[in-house]
Scaffold this motif. Structure first.
Motif, PDB file in Angstrom:
ATOM      1  N   HIS A 245       0.837  -1.199   0.000  1.00 57.15           N
ATOM      2  CA  HIS A 245       0.000   0.000   0.000  1.00 57.15           C
ATOM      3  C   HIS A 245       0.872   1.249   0.000  1.00 57.15           C
ATOM      4  O   HIS A 245       1.906   1.303   0.681  1.00 57.15           O
ATOM      5  CB  HIS A 245      -0.881  -0.030   1.258  1.00 57.15           C
ATOM      6  CG  HIS A 245      -1.971   0.968   1.282  1.00 57.15           C
ATOM      7  ND1 HIS A 245      -1.749   2.307   1.499  1.00 57.15           N
ATOM      8  CD2 HIS A 245      -3.314   0.824   1.144  1.00 57.15           C
ATOM      9  CE1 HIS A 245      -2.902   2.949   1.488  1.00 57.15           C
ATOM     10  NE2 HIS A 245      -3.869   2.080   1.262  1.00 57.15           N
TER      11      HIS A 245
ATOM     12  N   ASP B 167       0.676   3.994   1.466  1.00 59.43           N
ATOM     13  CA  ASP B 167       0.805   4.686   2.745  1.00 59.43           C
ATOM     14  C   ASP B 167       1.692   3.961   3.751  1.00 59.43           C
ATOM     15  O   ASP B 167       1.998   4.499   4.805  1.00 59.43           O
ATOM     16  CB  ASP B 167      -0.585   4.873   3.363  1.00 59.43           C
ATOM     17  CG  ASP B 167      -0.881   6.332   3.683  1.00 59.43           C
ATOM     18  OD1 ASP B 167      -0.073   7.195   3.303  1.00 59.43           O
ATOM     19  OD2 ASP B 167      -1.905   6.606   4.318  1.00 59.43           O
ATOM     20  N   ASN B 168       2.069   2.729   3.464  1.00 58.63           N
ATOM     21  CA  ASN B 168       2.807   1.929   4.437  1.00 58.63           C
ATOM     22  C   ASN B 168       4.296   2.257   4.404  1.00 58.63           C
ATOM     23  O   ASN B 168       4.966   2.092   3.378  1.00 58.63           O
ATOM     24  CB  ASN B 168       2.598   0.439   4.177  1.00 58.63           C
ATOM     25  CG  ASN B 168       1.251  -0.040   4.669  1.00 58.63           C
ATOM     26  OD1 ASN B 168       0.670   0.553   5.574  1.00 58.63           O
ATOM     27  ND2 ASN B 168       0.731  -1.096   4.066  1.00 58.63           N
ATOM     28  N   GLU B 169       4.800   2.698   5.549  1.00 62.36           N
ATOM     29  CA  GLU B 169       6.232   2.956   5.707  1.00 62.36           C
ATOM     30  C   GLU B 169       6.795   1.991   6.734  1.00 62.36           C
ATOM     31  O   GLU B 169       6.064   1.388   7.524  1.00 62.36           O
ATOM     32  CB  GLU B 169       6.459   4.398   6.155  1.00 62.36           C
ATOM     33  CG  GLU B 169       5.979   5.436   5.150  1.00 62.36           C
ATOM     34  CD  GLU B 169       6.316   6.847   5.565  1.00 62.36           C
ATOM     35  OE1 GLU B 169       7.518   7.193   5.550  1.00 62.36           O
ATOM     36  OE2 GLU B 169       5.387   7.600   5.921  1.00 62.36           O
TER      37      GLU B 169
ATOM     38  N   ASP C 233      -0.971   8.385  -2.201  1.00 60.92           N
ATOM     39  CA  ASP C 233      -1.858   8.929  -1.174  1.00 60.92           C
ATOM     40  C   ASP C 233      -1.250  10.203  -0.616  1.00 60.92           C
ATOM     41  O   ASP C 233      -0.272  10.159   0.127  1.00 60.92           O
ATOM     42  CB  ASP C 233      -2.075   7.905  -0.059  1.00 60.92           C
ATOM     43  CG  ASP C 233      -3.253   8.252   0.838  1.00 60.92           C
ATOM     44  OD1 ASP C 233      -3.411   9.452   1.160  1.00 60.92           O
ATOM     45  OD2 ASP C 233      -4.003   7.349   1.215  1.00 60.92           O
ATOM     46  N   TYR C 234      -1.840  11.337  -0.970  1.00 59.42           N
ATOM     47  CA  TYR C 234      -1.369  12.644  -0.502  1.00 59.42           C
ATOM     48  C   TYR C 234      -2.327  13.250   0.519  1.00 59.42           C
ATOM     49  O   TYR C 234      -2.250  14.443   0.827  1.00 59.42           O
ATOM     50  CB  TYR C 234      -1.247  13.620  -1.680  1.00 59.42           C
ATOM     51  CG  TYR C 234      -0.250  13.251  -2.750  1.00 59.42           C
ATOM     52  CD1 TYR C 234       0.725  12.268  -2.555  1.00 59.42           C
ATOM     53  CD2 TYR C 234      -0.281  13.905  -3.982  1.00 59.42           C
ATOM     54  CE1 TYR C 234       1.629  11.949  -3.550  1.00 59.42           C
ATOM     55  CE2 TYR C 234       0.629  13.599  -4.983  1.00 59.42           C
ATOM     56  CZ  TYR C 234       1.577  12.617  -4.771  1.00 59.42           C
ATOM     57  OH  TYR C 234       2.479  12.310  -5.766  1.00 59.42           O
TER      58      TYR C 234
ATOM     59  N   ARG D  89      -0.496  13.776   8.642  1.00 60.26           N
ATOM     60  CA  ARG D  89      -0.121  12.359   8.602  1.00 60.26           C
ATOM     61  C   ARG D  89       1.335  12.128   8.225  1.00 60.26           C
ATOM     62  O   ARG D  89       1.860  11.041   8.468  1.00 60.26           O
ATOM     63  CB  ARG D  89      -1.021  11.610   7.619  1.00 60.26           C
ATOM     64  CG  ARG D  89      -2.493  11.627   8.000  1.00 60.26           C
ATOM     65  CD  ARG D  89      -3.304  10.642   7.179  1.00 60.26           C
ATOM     66  NE  ARG D  89      -3.016  10.762   5.761  1.00 60.26           N
ATOM     67  CZ  ARG D  89      -2.579   9.760   4.996  1.00 60.26           C
ATOM     68  NH1 ARG D  89      -2.375   8.570   5.510  1.00 60.26           N
ATOM     69  NH2 ARG D  89      -2.351   9.940   3.708  1.00 60.26           N
ATOM     70  N   LYS D  90       1.962  13.079   7.613  1.00 54.11           N
ATOM     71  CA  LYS D  90       3.316  12.857   7.114  1.00 54.11           C
ATOM     72  C   LYS D  90       4.357  13.734   7.797  1.00 54.11           C
ATOM     73  O   LYS D  90       5.420  14.003   7.240  1.00 54.11           O
ATOM     74  CB  LYS D  90       3.356  13.094   5.600  1.00 54.11           C
ATOM     75  CG  LYS D  90       2.472  12.129   4.799  1.00 54.11           C
ATOM     76  CD  LYS D  90       2.948  10.696   4.930  1.00 54.11           C
ATOM     77  CE  LYS D  90       2.114   9.749   4.085  1.00 54.11           C
ATOM     78  NZ  LYS D  90       2.518   8.343   4.280  1.00 54.11           N
TER      79      LYS D  90
ATOM     80  N   GLN E  79       6.937   7.056  -2.651  1.00 51.07           N
ATOM     81  CA  GLN E  79       5.630   6.526  -3.061  1.00 51.07           C
ATOM     82  C   GLN E  79       5.570   6.374  -4.575  1.00 51.07           C
ATOM     83  O   GLN E  79       5.087   5.359  -5.095  1.00 51.07           O
ATOM     84  CB  GLN E  79       4.501   7.458  -2.611  1.00 51.07           C
ATOM     85  CG  GLN E  79       3.978   7.232  -1.227  1.00 51.07           C
ATOM     86  CD  GLN E  79       2.606   7.872  -1.015  1.00 51.07           C
ATOM     87  OE1 GLN E  79       1.940   8.319  -1.954  1.00 51.07           O
ATOM     88  NE2 GLN E  79       2.188   7.915   0.238  1.00 51.07           N
TER      89      GLN E  79
END
Length: 268
Positions: A63, A65-67, A95-96, A102-103, A114
């Motif tokens: 995904h 968003d997964n880090e 996903d922005y 969130r970031k 990403q």
């Protein structure tokens, strides 16, 4: 009759509940489900679930968003996609959403990782000729641009796929359709404030449409706020049926045919 084209049945919300979930699916005439992978670490569990039941299938992907997880290579995705019951690459995309919150204050420019990850998935999908499951959130311009740059234009090289849990504008839907992609709608379509999205659902051709739950998230009305599961996908179909003045059975049958057309190898 109905097919849930996108759900996360290996998430903690479903631990120990598979007999219950499958019984509810059968009662709701939900015949099939595609179990989505979001990390390589999760893949073995997703694949085991799909392998354990004749009406479940799996994807492989990481995904956007997964880090802090294993970064996939083309080879990682290609090798896993060759396993039985794996019919798609993803979910992948960009996903922005709520960058500041969130970031950690990072900018869109800081998310090159990403975009690189997205390109890896596209190249793997093209190599194995399996469709992409696209996640895009407040990133449609870059999503479409990268797809075009990587040859996803409906031509011979393209893998194609689906824009899942669609929440974008009609213009984005047209652009995705022009590139040969399908559009999938979730329980969001039933939400009171989703009038604009319902207009998009009324516009998308029925032969290019899928339905999904994105379980355990986004339960449709009248279950909004509760844990979603594949047995609720008929509520999405019902909303589309009302928009088009068609029987819900027609929506279920059409979207199931589309599922078979897009994800080769699934049983009818």
């Amino acid at each position: 009759m109905f097919t849930d084209s996108h759900c996360h049945l290996t998430f903690p919300e479903f631990a120990g509940r598979m007999p219950e979930i499958r019984q509810a699916m059968a009662a709701a005439q939900v015949d099939r489900a595609l179990c989505i992978c979001t990390t390589l670490e999760e893949f073995a569990e997703v694949h085991a679930l799909a392998s354990g039941f004749d009406n479940f299938w799996a994807s492989v992907g990481v995904h956007p968003d997964n880090e802090g997880v294993t970064e996939p290579s083309v080879e990682d995705l290609v090798s896993r996609s060759a396993l039985p019951k794996v019919v798609a690459i993803g979910e992948t995309g960009l996903d922005y959403y709520q960058m500041e919150e969130r970031k950690g204050g990072r900018s869109i420019g800081d998310l090159e990782w990403q975009r690189k990850r997205f390109r890896v998935h596209i190249r793997a999908a093209q190599q194995v000729r399996k469709p992409l499951i696209i996640h895009t959130r407040e990133a449609s311009a870059d999503t479409l641009a990268i797809l075009k740059e990587e040859g996803e234009d409906g031509g011979a090289r393209a893998a194609g796929g689906v824009f899942h849990c669609f929440t974008e504008t009609a213009a984005v839907a047209r652009a995705a359709l022009d590139l040969g992609f399908y559009i999938s709608f979730s329980g969001i379509l039933t939400f009171k404030k989703a009038a604009d999205l319902r207009e998009v659902a009324a516009f998308v051709p029925l032969d290019r449409m899928l339905i999904e739950t994105d379980s355990p998230y986004l339960a449709p009305v009248p279950y909004r706020g509760k844990t979603n599961n594949p047995s609720y996908v008929p509520y999405v179909a019902q909303q589309i049926a009302e928009l088009r003045a068609l029987p819900v059975e027609a929506i279920g049958e059409a979207t199931s045919r589309n599922f078979e057309a897009l994800f080769k190898g699934v049983k009818s």
